[in-house]
Design a protein around this motif. Structure first.
Motif, PDB file in Angstrom:
ATOM      1  N   ALA A 197       2.437 -10.627  -8.888  1.00 26.26           N
ATOM      2  CA  ALA A 197       1.809  -9.742  -7.630  1.00 26.26           C
ATOM      3  C   ALA A 197       2.002  -8.168  -8.465  1.00 26.26           C
ATOM      4  CB  ALA A 197       2.615  -9.958  -6.677  1.00 26.26           C
ATOM      5  N   ASP A 199       0.315  -4.146  -7.795  1.00 24.93           N
ATOM      6  CA  ASP A 199      -1.096  -3.254  -7.545  1.00 24.93           C
ATOM      7  C   ASP A 199      -1.941  -3.441  -9.106  1.00 24.93           C
ATOM      8  OD1 ASP A 199      -2.503  -0.934  -6.180  1.00 24.93           O
ATOM      9  OD2 ASP A 199      -2.262  -0.279  -7.998  1.00 24.93           O
ATOM     10  N   VAL A 427      -4.798  -4.715  -2.818  1.00 22.10           N
ATOM     11  CA  VAL A 427      -4.552  -6.165  -2.932  1.00 22.10           C
ATOM     12  C   VAL A 427      -5.117  -6.727  -1.809  1.00 22.10           C
ATOM     13  CG1 VAL A 427      -2.619  -7.654  -2.379  1.00 22.10           C
ATOM     14  CG2 VAL A 427      -2.120  -5.831  -3.673  1.00 22.10           C
ATOM     15  N   ARG A 437      -3.321 -12.193  -3.726  1.00 13.98           N
ATOM     16  CA  ARG A 437      -3.089 -11.964  -2.238  1.00 13.98           C
ATOM     17  C   ARG A 437      -1.855 -12.850  -1.998  1.00 13.98           C
ATOM     18  NH1 ARG A 437      -7.006 -10.197   1.696  1.00 13.98           N
ATOM     19  NH2 ARG A 437      -5.752  -9.883   3.608  1.00 13.98           N
ATOM     20  N   ASP A 440       1.470 -11.560  -3.343  1.00  8.63           N
ATOM     21  CA  ASP A 440       1.811 -10.412  -2.380  1.00  8.63           C
ATOM     22  C   ASP A 440       2.391 -10.920  -1.331  1.00  8.63           C
ATOM     23  OD1 ASP A 440       1.548  -7.821  -3.888  1.00  8.63           O
ATOM     24  OD2 ASP A 440       1.131  -7.350  -1.438  1.00  8.63           O
ATOM     25  N   ASN A 444       6.403 -10.362  -0.522  1.00  5.11           N
ATOM     26  CA  ASN A 444       6.832  -9.390   0.603  1.00  5.11           C
ATOM     27  C   ASN A 444       7.414 -10.056   1.643  1.00  5.11           C
ATOM     28  OD1 ASN A 444       5.781  -7.182  -0.663  1.00  5.11           O
ATOM     29  ND2 ASN A 444       3.675  -7.423   0.164  1.00  5.11           N
ATOM     30  N   THR A 450       6.622  -5.555  -2.748  1.00  5.27           N
ATOM     31  CA  THR A 450       6.115  -5.317  -4.267  1.00  5.27           C
ATOM     32  C   THR A 450       5.765  -4.080  -4.596  1.00  5.27           C
ATOM     33  OG1 THR A 450       3.663  -6.192  -3.377  1.00  5.27           O
ATOM     34  CG2 THR A 450       5.294  -7.831  -4.681  1.00  5.27           C
ATOM     35  N   TRP A 557       0.969  -2.580   0.417  1.00  6.83           N
ATOM     36  CA  TRP A 557       0.188  -1.715  -0.508  1.00  6.83           C
ATOM     37  C   TRP A 557      -0.746  -0.891   0.348  1.00  6.83           C
ATOM     38  CZ3 TRP A 557       1.648  -0.476  -5.045  1.00  6.83           C
ATOM     39  CH2 TRP A 557       2.193  -1.468  -5.729  1.00  6.83           C
TER      40      TRP A 557
END
Lengths: 762, 264
Positions: A197, A199, A427, A437, A440, A444, A450, A557
């Motif tokens: 994961a 950005d 994301v 996705r 992430d 999270n 993240t 994000w």
């Protein structure tokens, strides 16, 4: 009265075609020089204040711009020999990937734990060997969960998840590194699930896929346009002429862009799609040409006549489109300027071609075949014309109910618009089911987040960060920030001081505090600096101890998440007026927020100015303020409906949507120009409003609907793309085209009827 | 045919004469001699040390300390370090008993809370007092831990040197180290470390080598991390060898109450 260009094209078609081919070759040879830049970060210049400050803070605190997180999840718990062995070996393997910053990879085997045991101070990796016995496994867990700096960041509360944080060197390709990480974990899979994961992975994967997407979907869209056109006009030469106009304008403007030395950016990569959209306007020429050919039977005369009646609206739609996009040149984000300029350029190319290449190619087309195809055209009958006529009649006869319904829709839509959020989240450019996705989401949920940000606390004097009062303010801010729903975890020099204090006092929880004397703090930090890696202290406090860095882990994000944090800082400052520190945000999440504000608001600003410019052009076009405003209504109505819809479904106004808004400029206005121009011509002939309006709905209206269907069908294939921005753009373009064409044909008759005294009789 | 034979034998012969083969036997010996000259000169040593840690942006952390060293049996050593500055840590003292073949013993005295604590640090590759140097870089790495290869003879800044390549037997943070060892003094003048990605990341340089009491002494050295941009410079001032340090100085009692005679 057709233009000189058209006359020459009709008289010397081969010469015109040869000239165009020569020019095209000139633009085509520029293509090998192509340079691409898929990093949206670069939409803000390197000299922008946010990038300069971020760079400064990153070097001051020895931080890394980009970090990839590898989440390792074992639902039965990670504290077993197998999982831990894999974590250890993956940590080592990952360090070998080129571009990974070896010494700053953070995992259970590389992050230091500070603990106390039998009166000894121990500083060593959290897991310095693989525990085998049950006791060892329990000791390890106890050590980890006793240190609040590790929980949430390195391991999850529920013991099912750990992460390896992998900082990457500047300029390294995060997608390639992420792929190598996936290869490493694929080689030795156990019960665990792995999630890559961050950005940078999203950004580089998107950048990488972007061109693949363009490469796959542009030709498919082109192919569908080709087939649709053929079904509409049944003549290969004409279809080829129209496709050629689209492709030549793409080659010319992209060739010029590359030749001049601009990199192909996320935004400029969309230019071909836009030009293809704008080129479909030529449909109106063919549409009228078929009617004329059927009426006169003389091809050359039909061409001249067609260009005489269709020429002015075509010229003005081009002018409106080009002017709309030119406004973007005045914006201050460079890729937005480039985007605006080259679409405006391409639009002009399309128009020149419409008056030259298209007539020239019509001249070279076999007469008999053309006539056979034209026979099918009939505004009186035919399925297409029939329902268009009905649509126009509805607008004309039931103008009251149609208008009231319109008002109601407008009000509902405006309410929806008030709910639009301007927010970007890279994301979420990936589908919910995509690996990126999901990774992430999982990380999270289980870990602290993240996304990262920094809050730099700045004091005026050196050694301030050894002062207990100042440390207490930092701690206070941390607690305040942790109250935000987007913040998963915070970490600062305060946590280190408290940890050392506690550990030196035999793990007594009473000492989990900030010591009372400056000397004590100084010596604890010194001890920490002596025992840990040089980086550990550099990351949180400057050598002069005048600045401290608070690490934040965020659970999203979303660019606007950072705004919540800035609000919390303000709240803290307001309630602690004695705090002399300055708190400045930095890091990637802060950058995303600034990017969001600068780029997206620049687009919105440009869009609004362009709307005004288009209105002015319309007024000039019709040489009448009244007709300018009337012709503007379908465009405005379409835009309000589309954005109202976006507001209702909760879709953020993000980068793809902002690009889309620019496209709506280019398209929706065309329809009303064509409609009103042709209506006026017809009205001058027949002097009967009803007849003229319904004729316009049926005949030029067919061109409008053809244009809309052609475009909607071509771009609806983007719905199949794996990346959501393409789906969004595809879906909304299709929707926008259909809506604005129908609104034009339904509402213009209604509105013109309502205002007929004002518009016509005066 | 015979032409080829001649050519082949010339190649073979020159290869056998090449320094790499000639010195294959004594690469390990050279490293041993080098360690002795660098880490063990004299029976004991006293020096005032200035350490400058420089970050990527040029920001500096300064440390000033007195270092006492005494050689024990075999390759064992004792170190006593007293910090003069930064001011707010003055009086912090650090003591290391270094053993060959087993983990060091380390103690630290923290004056603000009048506490002596033992510090366990199992990894000799960990940072020495927060600098770019590791404990190994300060007191030597076990000879047995690496394989050595004689690369070539060369000169560095006009001095004839042996170039030796060391490869760790078990995995550690570097995969290869190239050392330029002075033929005359056996002092390593330069060392390059290659990381697990195979790229150069750390460079040691003996920038100034003096002679103290007939023994070579590196009075200025730096360790630069090429990748992070972090750098540590260490300057030894007033080095004295064989000053007659007694064993009792290296004890918890003196850690709390530093031996003024030697610290100054």
């Amino acid at each position: 009265m057709a233009s000189k260009l058209t006359r020459i094209s009709v008289d010397r078609p081969k010469l015109i075609i040869a000239a165009i081919i020569v020019l095209t070759i000139f633009f085509l040879v520029q293509f090998p020089k192509i340079v691409t830049d898929t990093d949206p970060k670069n939409m803000l210049p390197a000299t922008s204040p946010v990038r300069v400050y971020n760079d400064e803070m990153e070097s001051l605190f020895a931080l890394h711009k980009d970090m990839i997180a590898l989440g390792i999840v074992n639902d039965k718990g990670i504290f077993n020999q197998d999982t831990l062995t894999r974590i250890a070996s993956f940590s080592e393997e990952i360090k070998k990937i080129r571009g990974v910053v070896i010494q700053d990879v953070m995992s259970l085997t590389t992050v230091d734990n500070v603990l106390s045991q039998d009166g000894q101070l121990i500083v060593r990796p959290v897991m310095d060997h693989i525990p085998i016995s049950k006791e060892e496994l329990e000791t390890l867990q106890k050590e980890i969960y006793d240190n609040p700096m590790l929980v949430g960041r390195l391991v999850s509360e529920d013991k099912t998840t750990t992460a390896i944080y992998i900082p990457i060197e500047e300029g390294a390709d995060a997608k390639m590194i992420a792929d190598s990480i996936r290869d490493i974990v694929a080689r030795d899979k156990g019960d665990e699930k792995y999630y890559v994961a961050g950005d940078p992975v999203a950004r580089d994967t998107f950048g990488n896929n972007m061109f693949i997407q363009m490469g796959i979907f542009s030709p498919i869209a082109g192919m569908i346009m080709f087939i649709t056109l053929y079904l509409m006009f049944r003549n290969m030469t004409l279809v080829i002429a129209m496709m050629a106009v689209a492709f030549l304008s793409i080659i010319w403007s992209m060739g010029l862009l590359i030749g001049v030395g601009f990199p192909v950016h996320i935004m400029s990569s969309m230019i071909p799609v836009f030009l293809m959209a704008i080129a479909t306007d030529s449909v109106h020429i063919f549409n009228e040409f078929y009617f004329r050919l059927k009426e006169t039977g003389d091809k050359k005369q039909a061409i001249i006549d067609t260009m005489t009646v269709v020429g002015p609206p075509v010229r003005y739609t081009a002018l409106a489109t080009a002017a709309g996009f030119s406004v973007l040149i005045l914006m201050h984000i460079i890729p937005v300027k480039v985007f605006g300029f080259f679409i405006a350029f391409g639009t002009i190319v399309i128009r020149l071609m419409s008056f030259s290449l298209i007539p020239a190619m019509m001249m070279l087309t076999n007469d008999k075949k053309l006539k056979a195809a034209a026979e099918r055209e009939n505004e009186e009958g035919g399925s297409g014309s029939t329902w268009l006529r009905k649509l126009g009649e509805t607008g004309f006869h039931r103008y009251r109910s149609v208008t009231i319904a319109g008002f109601i829709m407008l009000i509902i839509a405006i309410y929806g618009i008030s709910h639009i959020r301007v927010n970007n989240n890279m994301v979420s450019w990936f589908k919910k089911t995509s690996e990126i996705r999901q990774a992430d989401t999982v990380l999270n949920e289980r870990l602290a987040g993240t996304a990262t940000a920094y809050i730099v606390a700045e004091a005026d004097t050196p050694d301030a960060m050894k002062n207990p009062e100042i440390l207490k303010s930092i701690e206070g801010l941390q607690r305040e920030l942790e109250g935000s729903s987007v913040v998963g975890n915070t970490m600062s020099v305060v946590d280190i001081v408290k940890r050392v204090n506690k550990v030196l006092h035999g793990n007594d929880p009473q000492y989990d505090t900030i010591p009372a004397s400056t000397e004590e703090i100084a010596q604890y930090l010194f001890l920490f600096g002596m025992s840990a890696k040089p980086r550990d202290l550099d990351n949180v406090v400057t050598a002069d101890y005048d600045k401290a860095n608070i690490f934040l882990q965020l659970k999203t994000w979303d660019a606007i998440a950072m705004r919540d944090i800035l609000k919390k800082i303000d709240v803290f400052k307001a309630s602690h007026p004695n705090v002399k520190l300055q708190f400045k945000p930095a890091g990637i999440s802060y950058f995303n927020m600034v990017w969001n504000d600068e780029v997206l608001y620049d687009m919105i600003k440009g869009f609004i100015i362009a709307l005004v410019v288009v209105l002015i052009i319309l007024i000039i076009n019709f040489r009448s303020i009244k007709w300018g405003i009337i012709s503007y209504i379908p465009l405005l109505f379409t835009i309000v409906l589309i954005y109202g819809f976006i507001g209702y479904i909760g879709k953020d106004f993000d980068m793809p949507i902002s690009v889309l808004s620019a496209l709506s400029l280019g398209m929706a206005v065309d329809f009303s120009i064509h409609f009103i121009r042709r209506f006026q011509q017809r009205y001058a002939e027949v002097r009967d409003i009803e007849n003229a309006l319904i004729w316009t709905a049926a005949r030029p209206g067919k061109g409008i609907i053809r244009n809309a269907i052609l475009f909607a069908s071509a771009f609806s294939v983007m719905i199949l793309a794996p990346l959501t921005p393409y789906i969004t753009v595809g879906l909304f373009i299709a929707g926008m085209m259909i809506i604005s064409s129908i609104l034009t044909i339904l509402y213009l008759p209604a509105i013109i009827r309502i205002f007929k005294r004002w518009l016509i009789y005066n | 045919m015979s032409k080829y034979l001649v050519l082949v034998s010339i190649i073979l012969f020159s290869y056998m004469l090449s320094p790499a083969l000639l010195h294959a036997e004594d690469a390990t010996d050279i490293v041993k001699k080098s360690q002795n000259a660098f880490f063990y000169p004299g029976k004991d040593m006293q020096a005032r040390v200035k350490m400058t840690l420089t970050g990527k942006t040029g920001q500096q952390r300064l440390r000033e300390l007195t270092m006492l060293r005494k050689n024990s049996d075999g390759s064992d050593q004792k170190y006593f370090i007293y910090f003069h500055s930064p001011g707010d840590v003055r009086g912090t003292s650090f003591m290391v008993y270094k053993y060959s073949g087993k983990d060091d013993d380390r103690w630290l005295f923290i004056p603000a809370i009048n506490l002596v604590t033992r510090i366990a640090s199992r990894d000799s590759r960990s940072s020495f007092v927060g600098s770019d140097f590791t404990y190994e870089d300060v007191s030597g790495r076990d000879i047995e831990s690496d394989n050595y290869k004689y690369v070539r003879e060369d000169t560095l800044d006009g001095k004839p040197v042996h170039v030796i390549e060391s490869t760790p037997k078990s995995s550690t943070e570097y995969i290869k180290k190239i050392s330029w060892i002075d033929k005359a003094t056996y002092i390593p003048l330069k060392e390059e470390y290659y990381d697990v990605q195979g790229s150069l990341y750390k460079v040691f340089t003996a920038e100034k080598v003096d002679t103290v009491g007939g023994l070579p002494a590196v009075t200025k050295r730096t360790m630069s991390n090429i990748k992070s941009g972090h750098k540590t410079e260490v300057v030894f001032e007033n080095i004295s060898y064989n000053v007659g340090l007694s064993d009792d100085i290296f004890s918890e009692r003196y850690l709390r109450k530093p031996p003024e005679k030697w610290i100054k």
